[in-house]
Design a protein around this motif. Sequence first.
Motif, PDB file in Angstrom:
ATOM      1  N   GLY A  15      33.180  76.003  24.222  1.00 48.58           N
ATOM      2  CA  GLY A  15      32.197  75.520  23.260  1.00 48.58           C
ATOM      3  C   GLY A  15      30.817  76.125  23.413  1.00 48.58           C
ATOM      4  N   TRP A  16      29.804  75.252  23.421  1.00 50.11           N
ATOM      5  CA  TRP A  16      28.411  75.696  23.529  1.00 50.11           C
ATOM      6  C   TRP A  16      27.908  75.672  24.967  1.00 50.11           C
ATOM      7  N   SER A  66      27.307  77.405  28.364  1.00 53.28           N
ATOM      8  CA  SER A  66      27.253  78.790  28.842  1.00 53.28           C
ATOM      9  C   SER A  66      27.584  78.908  30.325  1.00 53.28           C
ATOM     10  N   PHE A  94      23.179  69.925  18.110  1.00 53.09           N
ATOM     11  CA  PHE A  94      22.311  70.831  18.860  1.00 53.09           C
ATOM     12  C   PHE A  94      21.278  71.411  17.911  1.00 53.09           C
ATOM     13  N   SER A 104      18.863  74.666  16.668  1.00 43.37           N
ATOM     14  CA  SER A 104      18.694  76.111  16.628  1.00 43.37           C
ATOM     15  C   SER A 104      17.552  76.418  15.670  1.00 43.37           C
ATOM     16  N   SER A 151      33.318  70.617  19.054  1.00 49.45           N
ATOM     17  CA  SER A 151      32.500  70.911  20.232  1.00 49.45           C
ATOM     18  C   SER A 151      33.071  72.036  21.076  1.00 49.45           C
ATOM     19  N   ARG A 168      34.385  74.784  19.568  1.00 50.05           N
ATOM     20  CA  ARG A 168      34.191  75.956  18.712  1.00 50.05           C
ATOM     21  C   ARG A 168      35.509  76.618  18.311  1.00 50.05           C
ATOM     22  N   GLN A 186      29.742  73.297  10.170  1.00 50.42           N
ATOM     23  CA  GLN A 186      28.550  72.621  10.677  1.00 50.42           C
ATOM     24  C   GLN A 186      27.774  72.014   9.516  1.00 50.42           C
TER      25      GLN A 186
END
Length: 236
Positions: free
Chosen positions: A85-86, A88, A174, A176, A186, A188, A193
């Motif tokens: 997902g998000w 990293s 989230f 951006s 979540s 991806r 979205q």
Amino acid sequence: MNEAIGGLPSDFSDHYPELARHEGLMAAILATAAEHGLDLGDEPRAPEPDGAPTIAQFDSPRGTMKVDLLRTERGFDITLYSNRGWLSCWADGTTADLAEATRVLAAWKHGATVTGLSQRFPFMTYTRLSQGYDEGNQVTVMWDLQIGDPKFAQYRELLIALRSEPRLAQMFPFFSMWTLRLAKDSLRKQPGQLLIQQNDDGSYFLWSSSETEENKHEFHHLNDLVTAAATLQTTL
């Protein structure tokens, strides 16, 4: 200046005699794993960038495991990157002990949790979000993080209102470029979205990732925005 392995200054390599002995960090880690009976797997490993002897990368089911060397003192800098997902990075940390660094890689490769890894190796630190992904409750954790983040205090009322709608509470929030995004998945694996802009005059713009910004829907009341967002969510 005297040169050492890989063209590095000798004062750098002096911190790491293992690299001279094994001709690089990757080989040194593999030799250490064999010496201590640690399994780093048999599948192909990610190559060292540009053949650099001071960087080692290994594959794991949850993402690349990378080890770098500190330059001014002895230290193996470990980063456990994420392919979820998000998120990293799962966890990172530094140790001066090569065997300890190798044990971290082996433990993570074979399914250690972020909390278990940190308990065993206290120098490895993680975030609430990485723990959330590890435990499978990343959506709930992310809502908590965004609502509690002082940086987004001006959006708190908006976030709380959106989270109160059950269909929207299942989405991953989230920011951006100061635009709030609610992701359908979540992990991806599925696209989709909702995007929300909060304007200085108290109004809101809402659109979906399948629409252009020219198709923004404007709302002047928060309740109307939430209702419209919940309806738009069903079209993703």
